[in-house]
Design an enzyme around this catalytic site. Structure first.
Site, PDB file in Angstrom:
ATOM      1  N   GLU A  42       0.875  -1.170   0.000  1.00 31.40           N
ATOM      2  CA  GLU A  42       0.000   0.000   0.000  1.00 31.40           C
ATOM      3  C   GLU A  42       0.909   1.216   0.000  1.00 31.40           C
ATOM      4  O   GLU A  42       1.656   1.430   0.956  1.00 31.40           O
ATOM      5  CB  GLU A  42      -0.898  -0.009   1.244  1.00 31.40           C
ATOM      6  CG  GLU A  42      -1.736   1.247   1.392  1.00 31.40           C
ATOM      7  CD  GLU A  42      -2.397   1.351   2.771  1.00 31.40           C
ATOM      8  OE1 GLU A  42      -2.731   0.294   3.374  1.00 31.40           O
ATOM      9  OE2 GLU A  42      -2.568   2.481   3.254  1.00 31.40           O
ATOM     10  N   ARG A  46       1.645  10.569   0.492  1.00 35.30           N
ATOM     11  CA  ARG A  46       2.143  11.551   1.460  1.00 35.30           C
ATOM     12  C   ARG A  46       3.381  12.287   0.985  1.00 35.30           C
ATOM     13  O   ARG A  46       3.928  13.100   1.733  1.00 35.30           O
ATOM     14  CB  ARG A  46       2.478  10.856   2.786  1.00 35.30           C
ATOM     15  CG  ARG A  46       1.276  10.287   3.474  1.00 35.30           C
ATOM     16  CD  ARG A  46       1.634   9.730   4.835  1.00 35.30           C
ATOM     17  NE  ARG A  46       0.584   8.852   5.296  1.00 35.30           N
ATOM     18  CZ  ARG A  46       0.727   7.919   6.220  1.00 35.30           C
ATOM     19  NH1 ARG A  46       1.893   7.728   6.793  1.00 35.30           N
ATOM     20  NH2 ARG A  46      -0.290   7.167   6.574  1.00 35.30           N
ATOM     21  N   LYS A 131     -10.599  -0.549   7.164  1.00 35.77           N
ATOM     22  CA  LYS A 131      -9.316  -0.331   7.816  1.00 35.77           C
ATOM     23  C   LYS A 131      -9.662   0.196   9.213  1.00 35.77           C
ATOM     24  O   LYS A 131     -10.476   1.120   9.333  1.00 35.77           O
ATOM     25  CB  LYS A 131      -8.540   0.728   7.025  1.00 35.77           C
ATOM     26  CG  LYS A 131      -7.274   1.262   7.661  1.00 35.77           C
ATOM     27  CD  LYS A 131      -6.617   2.274   6.703  1.00 35.77           C
ATOM     28  CE  LYS A 131      -5.453   3.012   7.339  1.00 35.77           C
ATOM     29  NZ  LYS A 131      -4.182   2.739   6.654  1.00 35.77           N
TER      30      LYS A 131
END
Ligand code: 3PG
Length: 187
Positions: A42, A46, A131
């Site tokens: 994943e 960012r 999640k």
């Protein structure tokens, strides 16, 4: 459209969360993960090179590797994922503007929750895989056991504070299919 995230989670009990600062990490992370028998990643959104890293990962290794995108926070992020044909999408939360785009994307997706109200919101949207983030700050294993008793249909991938010492304890819970975290890329 069907959300096939269950298959991704079942196939990949460990989901490495990668924040890529330098594109050379695409090759080094791939080598590191495959040498540990891990075939998914994943990549978070960012850093300035995140999208390019995702594109490169897909292009070079997408045939035998599930390339997912984390930190999805807008419909535009989902559109970009569709353009790059990524294998799965992960959001740290739930957002109204993302509901329809997620559902019609054709890409498996994992929305984020941490509280009972958010789980209810997700279930009301017809979603059952989440999640659980940030797992360590929102009660970890104790919270997941409580959620298991209340929300029997909900399944989770906890991330945030998972590490080599506690990962198996999380994986043993009935409502946990996989765990995610950056520790898988830090050793
Ligand atoms: C995530 O985006 O899932 C988390 O930042 C990962 O958390 P960790 O660094 O504590 O594993």
């Amino acid at each position: 459209m069907q959300n096939n995230i269950e298959a991704i989670l079942k196939k990949n009990p460990l989901i490495p969360v990668a924040t890529i600062d330098n594109l050379s990490q695409v090759d080094s992370f791939y080598s590191h993960l495959t040498s540990h028998g891990i075939h998914c990643i994943e990549i978070t959104l960012r850093t300035p090179v995140s999208w390019e890293a995702i594109r490169l990962f897909k292009e070079r290794y997408g045939k035998d590797f599930a390339v997912g995108v984390g930190t999805i926070v807008s419909p535009e992020d989902i559109e970009r994922c569709k353009e790059l044909n990524v294998d799965f999408m992960v959001s740290p939360g739930l957002g109204d503007a993302m509901i329809d785009v997620f559902n019609s994307s054709g890409i498996p997706f994992l929305p984020g929750v941490s509280t009972p109200s958010e789980i209810i919101q997700g279930l009301n949207r017809g979603w059952t895989f989440f999640k659980f983030f940030p797992a360590d700050l929102f009660g970890g294993i104790k919270a997941l056991k409580t959620y298991g008793a209340i929300f029997s249909q909900a399944k989770f991938c906890p991330t945030g504070g998972i590490n080599g010492e506690n990962a198996n304890d999380f994986l043993q819970l009935n409502n946990v299919l996989s765990v995610g975290g950056s520790w898988l890329l830090s050793d």
